[in-house]
Design a protein around this motif. Structure first.
Motif, short mmCIF file in Angstrom:
data_model
loop_
_atom_site.label_atom_id
_atom_site.label_comp_id
_atom_site.label_asym_id
_atom_site.label_seq_id
_atom_site.Cartn_x
_atom_site.Cartn_y
_atom_site.Cartn_z
N ILE A 74 0.83 -1.26 -0.21
CA ILE A 74 -0.07 0.04 -0.04
C ILE A 74 0.86 1.20 -0.10
CG2 ILE A 74 -1.69 1.35 1.42
CD1 ILE A 74 -2.38 -1.54 2.67
N LEU A 89 1.15 5.36 0.88
CA LEU A 89 0.69 6.35 1.81
C LEU A 89 0.77 7.61 1.12
CD1 LEU A 89 0.79 3.72 3.64
CD2 LEU A 89 1.28 5.44 5.42
N GLU A 131 -4.82 10.85 2.89
CA GLU A 131 -5.20 9.93 3.78
C GLU A 131 -5.22 10.19 5.23
OE1 GLU A 131 -3.92 6.64 0.45
OE2 GLU A 131 -2.65 6.99 2.28
N GLY A 178 -7.31 4.89 2.14
CA GLY A 178 -6.52 4.38 1.37
C GLY A 178 -6.67 4.17 -0.30
N TYR A 230 -6.09 0.13 2.31
CA TYR A 230 -5.63 -0.30 3.32
C TYR A 230 -6.40 -1.82 4.08
CZ TYR A 230 -3.53 4.21 4.21
OH TYR A 230 -2.62 5.59 4.39
N PHE A 261 2.61 -4.14 7.69
CA PHE A 261 1.17 -4.02 7.94
C PHE A 261 0.41 -3.63 9.32
CE2 PHE A 261 -3.52 -5.39 7.76
CZ PHE A 261 -3.96 -4.51 7.24
N ILE A 295 0.81 0.37 10.89
CA ILE A 295 0.00 1.23 10.17
C ILE A 295 -0.02 2.44 10.77
CG2 ILE A 295 -2.40 0.44 10.97
CD1 ILE A 295 -1.41 1.86 7.64
N HIS A 317 1.66 6.20 9.69
CA HIS A 317 1.00 7.30 9.67
C HIS A 317 1.55 8.42 10.36
CE1 HIS A 317 -3.10 7.66 7.31
NE2 HIS A 317 -2.46 6.49 7.16
#
Length: 330
Positions: free
Chosen positions: A38, A40, A44, A63, A100, A306, A309, A313
């Motif tokens: 994924i 970023l 988001e 996402g 996500y 994962f 997360i 962020h």
């Protein structure tokens, strides 16, 4: 059941939760993928904390970008098969389609079979940055060979993509960055000139680098009071493209340089490309060709797992990164 990132209220990164969620099969015109990575985006973070151009519907997914393997096809989907390795151009709505998670459903129209030379991590970092840069510089501004383009917040993934896009066209990118920490890296990715705005006046530096004429195009995600400096750096009949609002301060309109230089100020989102099927195909062709020629390549800053997360962020919001932050899922 697959694990999906959701949030139940707006707030800091800690509102993000990894939950087991039953997912519906893809609808007409949609694909379902097993997500491998994924990409970023600051959008988001803004969607999670607010305000943003869309409002979350709780519990909300989020996402825009992902790369993975097709596991199911919705009715009417052609050109793809189970097992295809794809990455996705960000779809039009973050509230309807979220990437996500271990599984994501996306419109087939935004899926791209990415070249074998790209890893899942690179593919997940590709499309938001490069479609945004392509749409603004090529479709909207009509940037041409030997023209100057001013790129602010240039160390972001979109800023780097804009530098590469300008170089691919034959234009001359001028990168603006707040501190000297990223100046050398910006030169390495193709910036013809780098302006450190904490040390020099932006308009004066751009005038010096352009022989006094200024930049015909400016590509700015910051806005706020610094927009006046951007306007001051422009050439006669130039265009300032605002594609974000990173500054927390109000954005006064620099009216006198707007009038004196006959400038255009254009608001812009990548969605302008995605809404137009022909423009989207042109964007895909330009970017895939640039990848093959080595003119375009995603720059990866850091990869998180994962389960990290929230930390990903948090890091996204420090603005320390140079290029893209990616979360590896499987």
């Amino acid at each position: 059941m697959p694990r999906i990132v959701r949030f139940h209220e707006k707030g800091e990164p800690e509102v993000l939760r990894i939950e087991e969620v039953e997912t519906a099969p893809p609808g007409p015109g949609e694909l379902q993928i097993a997500v491998k990575a994924i990409g970023l985006n600051r959008a988001e973070s803004m969607f999670r904390s607010g305000p943003y151009v869309e409002e979350p519907v709780f519990p909300a997914r989020l996402g825009y970008e992902a790369a993975g393997i097709v596991t199911a096809l919705g009715q009417g989907v052609e050109g793809f098969a189970k097992g295809d390795v794809i990455s996705i151009v960000p779809p039009l709505s973050i509230t309807r389609w979220g990437s996500y998670g271990e599984v994501a459903t996306v419109p087939a129209a935004v899926a791209v079979k990415h070249p074998a030379e790209l890893s899942f991590i690179e593919a997940a970092a590709l499309w938001m940055a490069h479609v945004t840069a392509y749409g603004a510089l090529v479709e909207l501004a009509g940037l041409k060979v030997a023209e100057y383009v001013l790129i602010t917040a240039a160390s972001s993934s979109v800023g780097i993509a804009a530098i590469q896009t300008a170089r691919a066209i034959g234009a001359i990118p001028i990168a603006a960055t707040r501190t000297r920490a990223k100046a050398q890296a910006l030169s390495k990715v193709g910036a013809a000139h780098v302006v450190v705005t904490q040390e020099e006046n932006l308009a004066e530096a751009v005038a010096r680098h352009t022989g006094g004429q200024g930049a015909r195009v400016a590509f700015d995600p910051v806005a706020g009071p610094a927009l006046e400096q951007v306007f001051g750096a422009m050439a006669q009949n130039g265009i300032v493209i605002a594609y974000g609002a990173l500054s927390p301060e109000p954005t006064p309109l620099p009216l006198f340089p707007l009038l004196a230089k006959n400038l255009r100020l254009a608001g812009y989102q990548y969605k302008e490309v995605v809404r137009d099927p022909q423009a989207l195909e042109r964007a895909k062709a330009f970017i895939l060709d640039g990848l093959k020629r080595g003119a375009l390549k995603p720059v990866i800053d850091k990869v998180f797992a994962f389960d990290e997360i929230v930390a990903a962020h948090r890091y996204l919001e420090t603005n320390q990164q140079f290029g893209k932050i990616v979360v590896e899922v499987q």
